[in-house]
Write a protein that holds these residues in place. Structure first.
Motif, PDB file in Angstrom:
ATOM      1  N   ALA A 159       1.094   8.105  -2.669  1.00 41.55           N
ATOM      2  CA  ALA A 159       0.398   7.692  -1.450  1.00 41.55           C
ATOM      3  C   ALA A 159      -0.804   6.815  -1.778  1.00 41.55           C
ATOM      4  O   ALA A 159      -1.051   5.799  -1.113  1.00 41.55           O
ATOM      5  CB  ALA A 159      -0.043   8.928  -0.670  1.00 41.55           C
ATOM      6  N   LEU A 160      -1.552   7.194  -2.812  1.00 40.23           N
ATOM      7  CA  LEU A 160      -2.742   6.422  -3.170  1.00 40.23           C
ATOM      8  C   LEU A 160      -2.367   5.032  -3.671  1.00 40.23           C
ATOM      9  O   LEU A 160      -3.033   4.043  -3.354  1.00 40.23           O
ATOM     10  CB  LEU A 160      -3.565   7.172  -4.222  1.00 40.23           C
ATOM     11  N   ARG A 161      -1.281   4.949  -4.461  1.00 39.15           N
ATOM     12  CA  ARG A 161      -0.847   3.636  -4.953  1.00 39.15           C
ATOM     13  C   ARG A 161      -0.526   2.685  -3.805  1.00 39.15           C
ATOM     14  O   ARG A 161      -0.869   1.504  -3.841  1.00 39.15           O
ATOM     15  CB  ARG A 161       0.391   3.783  -5.844  1.00 39.15           C
ATOM     16  N   LYS A 162       0.146   3.186  -2.779  1.00 37.65           N
ATOM     17  CA  LYS A 162       0.502   2.330  -1.643  1.00 37.65           C
ATOM     18  C   LYS A 162      -0.748   1.819  -0.937  1.00 37.65           C
ATOM     19  O   LYS A 162      -0.837   0.650  -0.554  1.00 37.65           O
ATOM     20  CB  LYS A 162       1.394   3.097  -0.666  1.00 37.65           C
ATOM     21  N   VAL A 163      -1.719   2.704  -0.767  1.00 39.37           N
ATOM     22  CA  VAL A 163      -2.971   2.299  -0.136  1.00 39.37           C
ATOM     23  C   VAL A 163      -3.691   1.273  -1.005  1.00 39.37           C
ATOM     24  O   VAL A 163      -4.201   0.253  -0.507  1.00 39.37           O
ATOM     25  CB  VAL A 163      -3.867   3.531   0.114  1.00 39.37           C
ATOM     26  N   MET A 164      -3.744   1.524  -2.311  1.00 33.86           N
ATOM     27  CA  MET A 164      -4.444   0.615  -3.217  1.00 33.86           C
ATOM     28  C   MET A 164      -3.770  -0.753  -3.250  1.00 33.86           C
ATOM     29  O   MET A 164      -4.446  -1.788  -3.329  1.00 33.86           O
ATOM     30  CB  MET A 164      -4.506   1.216  -4.623  1.00 33.86           C
ATOM     31  N   LYS A 165      -2.439  -0.775  -3.178  1.00 36.19           N
ATOM     32  CA  LYS A 165      -1.723  -2.060  -3.159  1.00 36.19           C
ATOM     33  C   LYS A 165      -2.092  -2.844  -1.901  1.00 36.19           C
ATOM     34  O   LYS A 165      -2.328  -4.060  -1.957  1.00 36.19           O
ATOM     35  CB  LYS A 165      -0.206  -1.814  -3.196  1.00 36.19           C
ATOM     36  N   GLU A 166      -2.197  -2.148  -0.790  1.00 35.63           N
ATOM     37  CA  GLU A 166      -2.590  -2.788   0.464  1.00 35.63           C
ATOM     38  C   GLU A 166      -3.996  -3.373   0.343  1.00 35.63           C
ATOM     39  O   GLU A 166      -4.254  -4.517   0.730  1.00 35.63           O
ATOM     40  CB  GLU A 166      -2.528  -1.749   1.590  1.00 35.63           C
ATOM     41  N   VAL A 167      -4.929  -2.595  -0.206  1.00 34.67           N
ATOM     42  CA  VAL A 167      -6.312  -3.044  -0.361  1.00 34.67           C
ATOM     43  C   VAL A 167      -6.392  -4.236  -1.305  1.00 34.67           C
ATOM     44  O   VAL A 167      -7.049  -5.249  -1.003  1.00 34.67           O
ATOM     45  CB  VAL A 167      -7.200  -1.890  -0.880  1.00 34.67           C
ATOM     46  N   VAL A 168      -5.731  -4.132  -2.459  1.00 34.37           N
ATOM     47  CA  VAL A 168      -5.801  -5.196  -3.468  1.00 34.37           C
ATOM     48  C   VAL A 168      -5.178  -6.484  -2.942  1.00 34.37           C
ATOM     49  O   VAL A 168      -5.747  -7.574  -3.089  1.00 34.37           O
ATOM     50  CB  VAL A 168      -5.123  -4.740  -4.778  1.00 34.37           C
ATOM     51  N   ASP A 169      -4.001  -6.387  -2.332  1.00 32.44           N
ATOM     52  CA  ASP A 169      -3.326  -7.591  -1.828  1.00 32.44           C
ATOM     53  C   ASP A 169      -4.141  -8.276  -0.734  1.00 32.44           C
ATOM     54  O   ASP A 169      -4.206  -9.502  -0.667  1.00 32.44           O
ATOM     55  CB  ASP A 169      -1.937  -7.239  -1.291  1.00 32.44           C
ATOM     56  N   ARG A 170      -4.760  -7.486   0.139  1.00 31.26           N
ATOM     57  CA  ARG A 170      -5.485  -8.069   1.269  1.00 31.26           C
ATOM     58  C   ARG A 170      -6.875  -8.566   0.889  1.00 31.26           C
ATOM     59  O   ARG A 170      -7.310  -9.620   1.352  1.00 31.26           O
ATOM     60  CB  ARG A 170      -5.630  -7.046   2.393  1.00 31.26           C
ATOM     61  N   PHE A 171      -7.583  -7.799   0.047  1.00 31.57           N
ATOM     62  CA  PHE A 171      -9.005  -8.067  -0.110  1.00 31.57           C
ATOM     63  C   PHE A 171      -9.425  -8.604  -1.477  1.00 31.57           C
ATOM     64  O   PHE A 171     -10.464  -9.267  -1.559  1.00 31.57           O
ATOM     65  CB  PHE A 171      -9.814  -6.807   0.220  1.00 31.57           C
ATOM     66  N   ALA A 172      -8.681  -8.339  -2.539  1.00 40.34           N
ATOM     67  CA  ALA A 172      -9.087  -8.881  -3.843  1.00 40.34           C
ATOM     68  C   ALA A 172      -9.185 -10.406  -3.826  1.00 40.34           C
ATOM     69  O   ALA A 172     -10.126 -10.966  -4.399  1.00 40.34           O
ATOM     70  CB  ALA A 172      -8.132  -8.406  -4.939  1.00 40.34           C
ATOM     71  N   PRO A 173      -8.258 -11.127  -3.157  1.00 42.31           N
ATOM     72  CA  PRO A 173      -8.370 -12.598  -3.141  1.00 42.31           C
ATOM     73  C   PRO A 173      -9.638 -13.107  -2.457  1.00 42.31           C
ATOM     74  O   PRO A 173     -10.030 -14.254  -2.666  1.00 42.31           O
ATOM     75  CB  PRO A 173      -7.120 -13.036  -2.356  1.00 42.31           C
ATOM     76  N   CYS A 174     -10.288 -12.260  -1.648  1.00 42.42           N
ATOM     77  CA  CYS A 174     -11.510 -12.684  -0.938  1.00 42.42           C
ATOM     78  C   CYS A 174     -12.742 -12.635  -1.833  1.00 42.42           C
ATOM     79  O   CYS A 174     -13.803 -13.154  -1.463  1.00 42.42           O
ATOM     80  CB  CYS A 174     -11.771 -11.774   0.256  1.00 42.42           C
ATOM     81  N   VAL A 175     -12.646 -11.967  -2.978  1.00 39.80           N
ATOM     82  CA  VAL A 175     -13.831 -11.721  -3.805  1.00 39.80           C
ATOM     83  C   VAL A 175     -14.354 -13.029  -4.384  1.00 39.80           C
ATOM     84  O   VAL A 175     -13.595 -13.836  -4.920  1.00 39.80           O
ATOM     85  CB  VAL A 175     -13.498 -10.741  -4.944  1.00 39.80           C
ATOM     86  N   GLU A 176     -15.658 -13.226  -4.270  1.00 44.89           N
ATOM     87  CA  GLU A 176     -16.320 -14.396  -4.839  1.00 44.89           C
ATOM     88  C   GLU A 176     -17.223 -13.935  -5.977  1.00 44.89           C
ATOM     89  O   GLU A 176     -18.069 -13.067  -5.786  1.00 44.89           O
ATOM     90  CB  GLU A 176     -17.160 -15.101  -3.770  1.00 44.89           C
ATOM     91  N   SER A 177     -17.049 -14.492  -7.159  1.00 48.29           N
ATOM     92  CA  SER A 177     -17.915 -14.134  -8.277  1.00 48.29           C
ATOM     93  C   SER A 177     -19.258 -14.830  -8.138  1.00 48.29           C
ATOM     94  O   SER A 177     -19.321 -16.018  -7.820  1.00 48.29           O
ATOM     95  CB  SER A 177     -17.271 -14.537  -9.605  1.00 48.29           C
ATOM     96  N   ALA A 178     -20.332 -14.097  -8.369  1.00 50.86           N
ATOM     97  CA  ALA A 178     -21.675 -14.683  -8.314  1.00 50.86           C
ATOM     98  C   ALA A 178     -22.131 -15.176  -9.683  1.00 50.86           C
ATOM     99  O   ALA A 178     -23.188 -15.799  -9.801  1.00 50.86           O
ATOM    100  CB  ALA A 178     -22.671 -13.652  -7.779  1.00 50.86           C
ATOM    101  N   LEU A 179     -21.342 -14.916 -10.730  1.00 48.00           N
ATOM    102  CA  LEU A 179     -21.720 -15.369 -12.068  1.00 48.00           C
ATOM    103  C   LEU A 179     -21.724 -16.893 -12.127  1.00 48.00           C
ATOM    104  O   LEU A 179     -20.872 -17.544 -11.509  1.00 48.00           O
ATOM    105  CB  LEU A 179     -20.739 -14.840 -13.115  1.00 48.00           C
ATOM    106  N   PRO A 180     -22.648 -17.492 -12.872  1.00 46.93           N
ATOM    107  CA  PRO A 180     -22.644 -18.953 -13.026  1.00 46.93           C
ATOM    108  C   PRO A 180     -21.322 -19.432 -13.619  1.00 46.93           C
ATOM    109  O   PRO A 180     -20.754 -18.779 -14.509  1.00 46.93           O
ATOM    110  CB  PRO A 180     -23.807 -19.205 -13.988  1.00 46.93           C
ATOM    111  N   ALA A 181     -20.858 -20.581 -13.147  1.00 43.96           N
ATOM    112  CA  ALA A 181     -19.569 -21.126 -13.610  1.00 43.96           C
ATOM    113  C   ALA A 181     -19.577 -21.346 -15.124  1.00 43.96           C
ATOM    114  O   ALA A 181     -18.563 -21.132 -15.799  1.00 43.96           O
ATOM    115  CB  ALA A 181     -19.273 -22.428 -12.876  1.00 43.96           C
ATOM    116  N   ARG A 182     -20.734 -21.751 -15.674  1.00 44.41           N
ATOM    117  CA  ARG A 182     -20.814 -21.980 -17.121  1.00 44.41           C
ATOM    118  C   ARG A 182     -20.548 -20.698 -17.899  1.00 44.41           C
ATOM    119  O   ARG A 182     -19.844 -20.697 -18.910  1.00 44.41           O
ATOM    120  CB  ARG A 182     -22.207 -22.533 -17.482  1.00 44.41           C
TER     121      ARG A 182
END
Length: 767
Positions: A231-254
Motif C-alpha cells: 500500500a505504501l509503495r503505491k502511494v509513494m509512486k503516486e507522490v513521486v510521479d506527480r510531485f518530484a518533477p516539480c522540485v526546483e534545486s536552489a543549489l547554484p548551477a556551478r
C-alpha cells in the motif's frame, strides 16, 4: 492545495504569500496554471527582475510540497492518520521518506536456483499447509510449495492458524518474495510476501498488473503499525510521479555541474524508484548518484548556515582585551607544574582571539587529563584583568560544582571572587548570588542553565565559557551571548569528537586541540572482568593500597532501587567497608551530597586520608589524584565508551603503573563484549570516540538525543563524511564571496536557507 482564483479576464491570481521579494506586485500578469495532475505550474512570467522567475518557480514548488497527504490518490482519512503518526503529513514529508533498502525483483528465479542469503522472486504451487510441532514442543506454521524445478519450505512463527489454512490452500498458485535461509539440508523462507495468481493467469500478466512491485529494484520503506509495503509503495509512486518533477534545486548551477550532481527532481525520483540498470549494492550503501545528490543538498544548506553564522560573528564589534598578566602570571607561579606546549599553543590562540576587536567563538577540544580547565581559567583571568565578568556554564549541577570547587581554590589565593549559580540554589542564597552578579562583585560565575535564565543579569559580561559543549545547542550559546554586549565565547569538551560530527555540530566555531598530555602520565592497563574473578579484583585493590597507592570503585547509581539489579554506591560502600576491606579507610562520593561535603571528601582523598573512594560518575571530570592507581568500574556495559574513557582518565595521572578494571555481567551480549574490547585495545580518545559514534549514533554519543544535532533526513554523518567535506568547502566559499546571498541568482538560495535553518541557527540576517 493553495486556493488559486481567476480574475475577470481569466488570469490566475497569485496568493500574496507567493509574491515574496520577487519584483512582483498584486496585479502583475503571471501565468500559473493548475495542470491535469492538480499541480501548480508556471507557464509565463512577467516578473520585472531577472532572478524573479526562478524564485517564483521555487515558491510554486514549495506550495506543491505543502500539499496534504490526504489529497493524494489512494490515501483516505485512515491512512492519512497512520502516515501522520510516522511524521508524513505533506508531500514533502513523503518525498524524503527514503527506502531503508531495495529488493531485486527484476527476475523470477526457479526454485532449484534459490541461494541462501539472497532475497528472490519465484513462483510455485502450494502443496501442503499446516501447523507443525517439533519434538521440543515448538509450534510453527509450515507451507510446502513447488515449481517444475524443485520444492521450498515457508515458515511462520507468529500466525493465526485458521486464517493461514484458508489463505494457503493446496493447489493455489502465487508469486513469492523473501530471503532464503538454510536449515540443515532444507532451504526455507520465513514469512514470504505473496501475490496470488488468478485461476489460469500467467505469471507475466500478474506481474504486469503491479509494475511497482515487480520487474524492478523495489523500494522497502520503514513502516508503522497499520501500514504495509504494498500500500505504501503505491502511494509513494503516486507522490513521486506527480510531485518530484516539480522540485526546483536552489543549489547554484556551478556547484551542481562541478560536483556532478543530478537535478534534485531526478535524484528524488531515482532514489525511490531506481532505473532497471541501477547498482543494487550502491543503492543499499547510499553511494549512487541520487543518494549523493540528496546528501550533498542537505549538508550544503547546513554548512552554508554555519558559514554565515561564523562570518556574521567575526564581522560584529566585540571586546578587544589587553593581556596585562595581573592574575595570569601569579596563577602560573602557584602551579606545581609547567604548562605543556599544547596548552601554551592553545592559550596563545585564545589570547589572539580575545585581543581582536571581534567576538571570539572557539572550541577547545582535548582528551582526558590534557588540562583544558586550566587553559579556560587563564582565559577567564584575562577577562577579569580587564574589568569584565566571566560566565562558565556546565550541563549538570555536578559538573558545575566541580568546576566551582577547583576554580575557587585557585582564585581565592588571587583575590578573585567566584560564585556558584545552580537551580538548587533557593531563597535568600539565590537572591544574594543574583545581586552579586548584577553588581559585578562576582567576577567569575559558574553554573548550569541557570546562568542563562531571564532573571540573571550581569554587570559587565566579557567572556562566556561553555563546558561539555555537546550537551548544549546553538541556541543556548546564543542566549549566553545575549547576557553581554557581544562577549567572547569559549567552548570546551573533554569528549574527543570525530571530525565529521564536529563539522555538523560545531561548524560555526574555530577549533583548537590540546593534543598533548602532561609529562609523567603513564598509559592505563585496561581489563574486562566478570563476577567470577571478583576476589582477584579485590586482591589487586588491596595490593595497590598496600603499596601506598589509592583506588576508585565506581557504581552507576546512588541508592539501590527495587526495579534495578545495578549495584548502588551507598549500599556497596557499606558492604566493602564492613565485609571486604574492614581494615582500610573508605570514602563515599555522589551527586546528592552538598558541595561542601563533596569538597571535604575530595580533599581527604587527595591528601591520602582515604584509601578507597567509592563513587558514582561524579568523578568523571575534575579530580586529579596522581597517587590513585586502580579503578574498578561496576556494570561497565551500562556506560558509553566515551564516558568509560572519561572515568579511566582519573587514574594514570602519576608515574606509577595504573589499571582500570571493567566489571561486566556474565550475560554480556556479543555487542557488549565488542564495545568493551575497544577500551581494552586503546587509550586513544579519538579512536574510542569513532567506535562509540558508530555503535550508538550521534545523538546518544553526545549524551542526549537532542544535543544540538541537526535532524538529517537523508545524510548519515558516519557514511557521508567525504560528501560533508565537499559540501562544506562549497558553502564556506560561497559565504566568503557573497555573505548576504544578494548576488544574481542567489535569491532562491537565500529563501531555502531561511526556510530550513533560519530558526535553528538564529540566522536573523538571512531570514
Amino acid at each position: 492545495m493553495p486556493v488559486m482564483k481567476r480574475s475577470e479576464d481569466g488570469s490566475l491570481l497569485i496568493p500574496a504569500d507567493l509574491l515574496g521579494p520577487l519584483g512582483l506586485a498584486p496585479g502583475d500578469r503571471v501565468a500559473v496554471e493548475a495542470d491535469a495532475e492538480g499541480r501548480l505550474v508556471l507557464t509565463r512570467s512577467a516578473a520585472r527582475e531577472p532572478s524573479a522567475e526562478g524564485s517564483l518557480r521555487q515558491a510554486i514548488a514549495r506550495k506543491n510540497f505543502e500539499t496534504p497527504m490526504q489529497f493524494i490518490k489512494g490515501v483516505g482519512p485512515k491512512m492519512a492518520e497512520i502516515l501522520a503518526r510516522k511524521g508524513i503529513v505533506t508531500v514533502e514529508d513523503a518525498l524524503y521518506l527514503l527506502p531503508n533498502r531495495y529488493e531485486d525483483r527484476r527476475q523470477v528465479v526457479p526454485m532449484n536456483r534459490l541461494r541462501p542469503g539472497e532475497t528472490c522472486v519465484f513462483t510455485g504451487e502450494v502443496v501442503s499447509a499446516d501447523v507443525v510441532t517439533t519434538k521440543g514442543g515448538r509450534r510453527f506454521f509450515e507451507v510446502m510449495a513447488r515449481d517444475a524445478s524443485g520444492v521450498m519450505s515457508f515458515k511462520w512463527f507468529n500466525y493465526h492458524a485458521a486464517f493461514m489454512r484458508k489463505a494457503w490452500q493446496p493447489g493455489r498458485r502465487g508469486i513469492f518474495t523473501g530471503q532464503v535461509t538454510q536449515y540443515g539440508l532444507q532451504r526455507e523462507v520465513h514469512h514470504p510476501d505473496v501475490d496470488w495468481l488468478a485461476e489460469g493467469e500467467a505469471v507475466e500478466a500478474a506481474m504486469a498488473r503491479d509494475p511497482v512491485g515487480f520487474g524492478r529494484l523495489v523500494p522497502v520503506y520503514p513502516l508503522t503499525e497499520g501500514l504495509n509495503q504494498k500500500a505504501l509503495r503505491k502511494v509513494m509512486k503516486e507522490v513521486v510521479d506527480r510531485f518530484a518533477p516539480c522540485v526546483e534545486s536552489a543549489l547554484p548551477a556551478r556547484v551542481i555541474r562541478e560536483r556532478a550532481l543530478l537535478p534534485l527532481a531526478e535524484a528524488l525520483g531515482a532514489v525511490h524508484f531506481p532505473a532497471a540498470d541501477a547498482d543494487p549494492r550502491a543503492l543499499e550503501e547510499g553511494r549512487d548518484p541520487a543518494h549523493r545528490t540528496l546528501v550533498f543538498d542537505e549538508f550544503f544548506f547546513l554548512e552554508l548556515g554555519l558559514a554565515l553564522k561564523r562570518r556574521g560573528v567575526t564581522l560584529e564589534q566585540g571586546i578587544a582585551f589587553s593581556v596585562n598578566h595581573t592574575y595570569t602570571k601569579p596563577l602560573l607561579k602557584l602551579l606545581p607544574f609547567a604548562l605543556t606546549e599544547a596548552q601554551r599553543r592553545v592559550l596563545a590562540e585564545i589570547k589572539a582571539d580575545m585581543m581582536a576587536p571581534h567576538p571570539m567563538h572557539r572550541l577547545v577540544q582535548g582528551d582526558v587529563g590534557c588540562g583544558k580547565t586550566l587553559v579556560a581559567l587563564l582565559a577567564a583571568l584575562v577577562a577579569v584583568e580587564n574589568g569584565y565578568q566571566v560566565a562558565i556554564m556546565a550541563p549538570t549541577e555536578i559538573l558545575a560544582e566541580q568546576h566551582y570547587l577547583n576554580i575557587h581554590r585557585w582564585c581565592e589565593q588571587l583575590g578573585v571572587t567566584v560564585a556558584l549559580l545552580t537551580s538548587s540554589l533557593k531563597g535568600k542564597a539565590r537572591a544574594g548570588a543574583l545581586e552579586r552578579v548584577a553588581r559585578g562583585e562576582a567576577q567569575i560565575v559558574i553554573g548550569t542553565h541557570a546562568v542563562i535564565q531571564d532573571k540573571v543579569e550581569f554587570h559587565r559580561l566579557g567572556l562566556g565559557i561553555v563546558d561539555e559543549q555537546h550537551r548544549f545547542g546553538v541556541l543556548q550559546r546564543g542566549l549566553l551571548r545575549k547576557k553581554g554586549e557581544n562577549p567572547d565565547i569559549l567552548v570546551m569538551t573533554a569528549t574527543p569528537i570525530p571530525r565529521t560530527l564536529a563539522m555538523t555540530v560545531f561548524g560555526d566555531l574555530s577549533l583548537s586541540v590540546i593534543d598533548e598530555l602532561p609529562p609523567g602520565r603513564t598509559p592505563v592497563e585496561t581489563k574486562i572482568c566478570t563476577d567470577s574473578r571478583r576476589r582477584q579484583v579485590y586482591g589487586i585493590i588491596r595490593d595497590e593500597v598496600g603499596s601506598g597507592h589509592q583506588a576508585y570503585v565506581i557504581y552507576p547509581l546512588v541508592e539501590e532501587s527495587e526495579k534495578s539489579e545495578l549495584k548502588a554506591a551507598t549500599q556497596m560502600a557499606e558492604h566493602l567497608a564492613n565485609d571486604v576491606f574492614p581494615d582500610l579507610r573508605l570514602g563515599v562520593l555522589h551527586g546528592r551530597m552538598k558541595p561542601e561535603e563533596k569538597e571535604a571528601v575530595m580533599r581527604s582523598f587527595k591528601e591520602r586520608e582515604i584509601d578507597i573512594l567509592v563513587s558514582t560518575t561524579v568523578i568523571e571530570v575534575g579530580i586529579d589524584v596522581p597517587n590513585a592507581t586502580v579503578m574498578v568500574i561496576e556494570h561497565a556495559e551500562r556506560f558509553g565508551l566515551s564516558q568509560l574513557h572519561q572515568l579511566r582518565g582519573r587514574v594514570g595521572r602519576g608515574s606509577a603503573t595504573s589499571r582500570c578494571i571493567l566489571m561486566a555481567s556474565d550475560r554480556l551480549s556479543d555487542d557488549g563484549v565488542k564495545r568493551l574490547r575497544v577500551m581494552e585495545s586503546t587509550t586513544d580518545g579519538f579512536r574510542i570516540a569513532e567506535a562509540d559514534l558508530e555503535i550508538r549514533g550521534p545523538g546518544d554519543f553526545l549524551g542526549t538525543r537532542q544535543a544540538g544535532i541537526p535532524d538529517f533526513r537523508v545524510a548519515n554523518i558516519l557514511r557521508d563524511g567525504r560528501i560533508l567535506e565537499e559540501a562544506r568547502a562549497e558553502a564556506f566559499d560561497l559565504a566568503e564571496r557573497d555573505p548576504e546571498l544578494r548576488a544574481p541568482g542567489h535569491e532562491p538560495l537565500r529563501e531555502e536557507l531561511a526556510r530550513r535553518w533560519g530558526g535553528r541557527l538564529e540566522l536573523a540576517g538571512v531570514a
